[in-house]
Enzyme design. Sequence first.
Site, short mmCIF file in Angstrom:
data_model
loop_
_atom_site.label_atom_id
_atom_site.label_comp_id
_atom_site.label_asym_id
_atom_site.label_seq_id
_atom_site.Cartn_x
_atom_site.Cartn_y
_atom_site.Cartn_z
N LYS A 127 0.83 -1.21 0.00
CA LYS A 127 0.00 0.00 0.00
C LYS A 127 0.87 1.26 0.00
O LYS A 127 1.81 1.39 0.79
CB LYS A 127 -0.92 -0.01 1.23
CG LYS A 127 -1.87 1.19 1.31
CD LYS A 127 -2.71 1.06 2.56
CE LYS A 127 -3.60 2.28 2.79
NZ LYS A 127 -4.36 2.19 4.05
N SER A 153 -8.92 3.18 3.88
CA SER A 153 -8.01 3.71 2.88
C SER A 153 -7.24 2.64 2.09
O SER A 153 -6.53 2.98 1.14
CB SER A 153 -6.99 4.65 3.55
OG SER A 153 -6.18 3.99 4.49
N SER A 164 -9.15 1.22 8.11
CA SER A 164 -8.67 1.23 6.73
C SER A 164 -8.35 -0.12 6.13
O SER A 164 -8.13 -0.22 4.93
CB SER A 164 -7.42 2.12 6.62
OG SER A 164 -7.77 3.47 6.81
#
Length: 479
Positions: A74, A150, A174
């Site tokens: 990520k 996220s 997230s």
Amino acid sequence: MQDIQSLMDREDATGLANLVKAREVSHSELLEAAIARLELVEPQLNAVAEKLYDTARKAPTFDGPFAGVPTLIKDLFSPLTEARMTSGSIALGEARPGLDDAVVSRLRTAGCQFIGTSTSPEFGTSYTTESTRFGATRNPWDTTRSAGGSSGGAAALVAARVVPFAHGNDGGGSLRVPASCCGVFGLKPSRGRMPSGPLIGEGWAGMGTPHAITLSVRDSAALLDVTAGADLGAPYAAPHQSIPFVDCLTRRPTRLRIAVIEHLAPWTSSAEALAAVRHTAQLCQELGHQVKQTTLPVNPLPVLDAMFDIIGASTRSYVDMLGKLRNQPVADEELEPRTRIILRERGAVSGARYADGVASLHALGRDLARFLCDYDLILTPTLTREPPRIGTLDAFDDRLDLATLIEHFHSYSPFTSLFNASGQPAMSVPLYWSPNGLPIGSHFAARFGEEGTLLALAAQLEEAQPWRGRVPVVNALQR
């Protein structure tokens, strides 16, 4: 390649690594298969921040527990030597830290191959992965919908069967929010379970933690086994795990006492979210667990107020550091409206107010620990409604205030952030799809340090109601 694709269709990361160890497939075959799968779905999903195909092809191979398994990291506060780190913001330009995050280093040593970085909203402060830098990451079940945030890029790619797992992190939901949106498994470990260095001492006063989004429960457990443990100089650590996490999966959980929470005032859950959590409660009951509907003795508004004091101060510190590194302050116009709102209202909190915020989080942790003297787990909806349409959840301009932002985001996800604040482990399990064909996860939280309880139950739920066979519209499965 046809045979390799068939293997990737049906195997999780653990299964693929076992095939590599048995010399039935090679690192390069898995790498090229994953690249082909990514190229197939990426035009529809927009889930990749940077492709790293060439560096992956040239990288040395390792024979660790995940030897040859392709994955993505990520793009949020998680440096990867061969990649830029934008954290979803145009303000970072083409910055390349040139080092590995501690979790990335452990994944590399475990044998993973990194084919790219996945998208995140700017600085990870949104429940949808939409940014000025990368645009909108789309949900593979319905590309007009959000993939969550996220870790939305990670969740979309795992759900679309590009890779069996993808790295992510979680400071307010997230991992679990996008896992719910995309119909995959997302576990947030306890505070201090995972390393956070070398760039970050602790994320958001300990609310943030890395881990992964996975298709299978056993991959989540196995990944914990190779990545968990405080890094050198860490300020604190979670309780020691006495047995490997994968061993927890074979231990059928004893009769668990599960508190079911359907709403968290002042917000209510939609009919679809209630159907999801009631379905899961019924399934738990059928598996022999004791289920009791109750209420959570928590007012989320003061908790969120304290959390945003910490998030605002941390974001200010990060933006200031970025300005020093590039020898030019970050201008407001380089930041998204959501970030400008947070900085305007909470970017200059005093040290005393920051300390009060941390004390509030610790008080919440004690309150929830007392609540869990009477229960083993808390079950809630992961989200109060279906994944929203692209462009609706994060539609802000900087004339709005923080209260509006909190209402907008946390009426959608009121539960997940509580367990970042308390430090407890929590997970989203994909057990329900709405009449519109959209996944809605069920959210479980356990006592601090008891990931094993969550994983044991998740394995039992996965066996009782497998989700691997449910495939989204956009997918990389062999035709």
